[in-house]
Design a protein around this motif. Sequence first.
Motif, short mmCIF file in Angstrom:
data_model
loop_
_atom_site.label_atom_id
_atom_site.label_comp_id
_atom_site.label_asym_id
_atom_site.label_seq_id
_atom_site.Cartn_x
_atom_site.Cartn_y
_atom_site.Cartn_z
N GLY A 216 -10.34 64.06 148.16
CA GLY A 216 -11.30 64.95 147.52
C GLY A 216 -12.07 65.81 148.51
N HIS A 217 -12.97 65.19 149.28
CA HIS A 217 -13.89 65.94 150.12
C HIS A 217 -13.19 66.92 151.06
CE1 HIS A 217 -17.69 66.66 152.23
NE2 HIS A 217 -16.98 66.60 153.34
N ALA A 218 -12.24 66.43 151.84
CA ALA A 218 -11.55 67.28 152.81
C ALA A 218 -10.77 68.39 152.11
CB ALA A 218 -10.63 66.45 153.69
N LEU A 219 -10.10 68.03 151.02
CA LEU A 219 -9.29 69.01 150.30
C LEU A 219 -10.15 70.13 149.72
CD1 LEU A 219 -6.27 68.20 148.02
CD2 LEU A 219 -7.96 69.89 147.30
N ILE A 220 -11.28 69.78 149.13
CA ILE A 220 -12.15 70.80 148.55
C ILE A 220 -12.77 71.67 149.64
CG2 ILE A 220 -14.20 71.22 147.12
CD1 ILE A 220 -11.69 70.15 145.62
N CYS A 221 -13.12 71.05 150.78
CA CYS A 221 -13.64 71.83 151.91
C CYS A 221 -12.58 72.82 152.41
CB CYS A 221 -14.05 70.91 153.05
SG CYS A 221 -15.55 69.95 152.73
N ASP A 222 -11.35 72.36 152.55
CA ASP A 222 -10.27 73.26 152.99
C ASP A 222 -10.04 74.39 151.99
OD1 ASP A 222 -9.70 71.90 155.36
OD2 ASP A 222 -8.29 70.54 154.38
N ALA A 223 -10.19 74.08 150.71
CA ALA A 223 -9.96 75.08 149.67
C ALA A 223 -10.94 76.25 149.76
CB ALA A 223 -10.04 74.44 148.29
N LEU A 224 -12.12 76.01 150.32
CA LEU A 224 -13.10 77.10 150.48
C LEU A 224 -12.54 78.20 151.38
CD1 LEU A 224 -16.41 75.08 150.95
CD2 LEU A 224 -15.67 76.32 148.91
N TYR A 225 -11.73 77.81 152.35
CA TYR A 225 -11.17 78.77 153.31
C TYR A 225 -9.73 79.17 152.99
CZ TYR A 225 -15.19 77.43 156.15
OH TYR A 225 -16.47 77.20 156.60
N LEU A 226 -8.98 78.22 152.45
CA LEU A 226 -7.55 78.43 152.28
C LEU A 226 -7.13 78.73 150.85
CD1 LEU A 226 -6.39 75.44 154.53
CD2 LEU A 226 -6.66 77.83 155.21
N GLY A 227 -8.04 78.53 149.91
CA GLY A 227 -7.70 78.70 148.50
C GLY A 227 -7.25 77.39 147.88
N PHE A 228 -7.58 77.18 146.63
CA PHE A 228 -7.32 75.90 145.97
C PHE A 228 -5.83 75.63 145.84
CE2 PHE A 228 -8.58 73.22 141.98
CZ PHE A 228 -8.65 72.08 142.76
N GLU A 229 -5.07 76.59 145.35
CA GLU A 229 -3.64 76.39 145.15
C GLU A 229 -2.93 76.17 146.49
OE1 GLU A 229 0.23 78.43 142.93
OE2 GLU A 229 -1.67 79.54 143.05
N ASN A 230 -3.23 77.02 147.45
CA ASN A 230 -2.58 76.89 148.76
C ASN A 230 -2.91 75.55 149.41
OD1 ASN A 230 -1.14 77.86 151.11
ND2 ASN A 230 -3.11 78.24 152.07
N THR A 231 -4.15 75.11 149.28
CA THR A 231 -4.55 73.85 149.90
C THR A 231 -3.82 72.66 149.30
OG1 THR A 231 -6.75 74.70 150.44
CG2 THR A 231 -6.52 72.32 150.31
N ILE A 232 -3.70 72.63 147.98
CA ILE A 232 -2.97 71.54 147.34
C ILE A 232 -1.52 71.51 147.82
CG2 ILE A 232 -2.01 70.77 145.11
CD1 ILE A 232 -4.70 71.59 143.85
N GLN A 233 -0.90 72.68 147.94
CA GLN A 233 0.47 72.73 148.42
C GLN A 233 0.58 72.28 149.88
OE1 GLN A 233 3.38 73.34 146.74
NE2 GLN A 233 2.01 73.15 144.97
#
Length: 243
Positions: A216-233
């Motif tokens: 959760g935490h790391a993924l949501i933080c990354d999504a701020l910069y990389l985008g939600f869809e791209n981060t999940i992939q």
Amino acid sequence: MHTRLSVNINKIATLRNARGGNNPNVLKAAIDAQLFGAEGITVHPRPDERHITYKDVREIKPIITTEFNIEGNPSEKKFVDLVLEVKPHQVTLVPDASQQLTSDHGWDTIKHKAFLIDIIGTFKKAGIRVSIFVDPDVKMIEAAANTFTDRIELYTEGYARLFAAGHPLKAIKPYIAAAELANKLKLGINAGHDLDLHNLAYFKKHIPHLDEVSIGHALICDALYLGFENTIQLYKRQLQTEA
């Protein structure tokens, strides 16, 4: 072995709750995470409802098309009642205190054996798969098997801390021993806490029988910069590493 990525959306709710209202929309975040490739949605409603609320949990369940995992402390009757009402695919039991900031230790499966057997039986009778949060301690893993849980979730903060300090072999060693024993005891293996894009592939490479990671935490933080869809992939790509 394919390892599923379950996205914990608590931090989405934390951001929403900071201003009230419904922005960002937690339900939309759950739907989008699935559309973007998440193979599970995780929530951890706490007694003070400081991020995911009990209302959120009830509203998320009908829109889930993949696995739904609810984390929480089963010593709270309100939590137990919620899980039995919502009937997620999986409940992950954590020994958090009511005001705890975040999970920081696993169950003492020896000391709390009787309690765990009772509550695990309650959830399994309702058709809910049960996972219990444990440290990478072979004694705790062995005792976990005696509680009749379906899975364990390895608490990975210790791994992440040593990995970041430049000691990957030292970091992974106790988790390999714990996972090998769990697999021998026919326990499913989940993992979570402080796993991120830097340490996830190495963990997966050395823990081949890994059913699921909850991030959760790391993924949501990354999504701020990389985008939600791209981060999940990107996270899913880390899980494609073979042993």
